[in-house]
Design a protein around this motif. Sequence first.
Motif, PDB file in Angstrom:
ATOM      1  N   UNK A 143       0.798  -1.230   0.000  1.00  0.00           N
ATOM      2  CA  UNK A 143       0.000   0.000   0.000  1.00  0.00           C
ATOM      3  C   UNK A 143       0.831   1.281   0.000  1.00  0.00           C
ATOM      4  N   UNK A 144       2.142   1.175   0.199  1.00  0.00           N
ATOM      5  CA  UNK A 144       2.969   2.369   0.252  1.00  0.00           C
ATOM      6  C   UNK A 144       3.473   2.644   1.652  1.00  0.00           C
ATOM      7  N   UNK A 145       4.358   3.617   1.764  1.00  0.00           N
ATOM      8  CA  UNK A 145       5.040   3.878   3.029  1.00  0.00           C
ATOM      9  C   UNK A 145       4.489   5.073   3.789  1.00  0.00           C
ATOM     10  N   UNK A 146       3.449   5.726   3.262  1.00  0.00           N
ATOM     11  CA  UNK A 146       2.926   6.916   3.937  1.00  0.00           C
ATOM     12  C   UNK A 146       1.651   6.618   4.714  1.00  0.00           C
ATOM     13  N   UNK A 147       1.400   5.331   5.000  1.00  0.00           N
ATOM     14  CA  UNK A 147       0.239   4.943   5.801  1.00  0.00           C
ATOM     15  C   UNK A 147       0.692   3.959   6.865  1.00  0.00           C
TER      16      UNK A 147
END
Length: 212
Positions: A143-147
């Motif tokens: 999902x990405x690294x900003x969550x």
Amino acid sequence: MSIDDIRDVDFWFDPSCPWTWITSRWLVSVAQCRSLSITWHPYSLLFANEGADISQEYRDHLAHGSVWSRLCAGVYEQYPDLLGQCYTRIGQMIHGSEQPAQVAQVVAAIAEVTGDAQVGQRALDGGYDEVLRQQTQAGRALVGTDVGVPIIGFGDRGIFGPVLSPAPTGQQALRLWDAVVNATMIDGFYELKRTRTVPPIFAVPEGQSPQP
């Protein structure tokens, strides 16, 4: 892939997070109605925030709660099919009790579920930290690294959230599941959000407390 095709779901959780606990109870209730199989994955908010620009107070908070993730990493490595049951026990002790959870009590609960009196101590000694790092990275890769967490995955798709308080039940829970899945299937969809106006609400109607 359509909603009807989904049978296997992955869920990443940090046991210390109250919002993730609420989402997990919603997902379990949906899984019971839709015959979904959930694979549970431990996640460490402490490891995910290494090197991040956060306050020392928040970092200390994450460090204090990291013991629960370490314990779940041990169960994941040794008894993956029992992690959902252990998370339920741990979550009830952390978020569903008026008394603060004690490490010894949680270790004893894990031993009761797994039949292994040693896995908890090995986890507390850091014996499964590499497993925990790998699982945290796997969730972030989806999902990405900003969550953070909760993270729900199905196939090659994943989404952070939903963040709920309290968890919906019945048909409302199923409608939300359909909406989340349909939104995640859209390649260009990234985010829906509004300001939280209530704290975490853990209670669900009597007789509807979901168990994995």
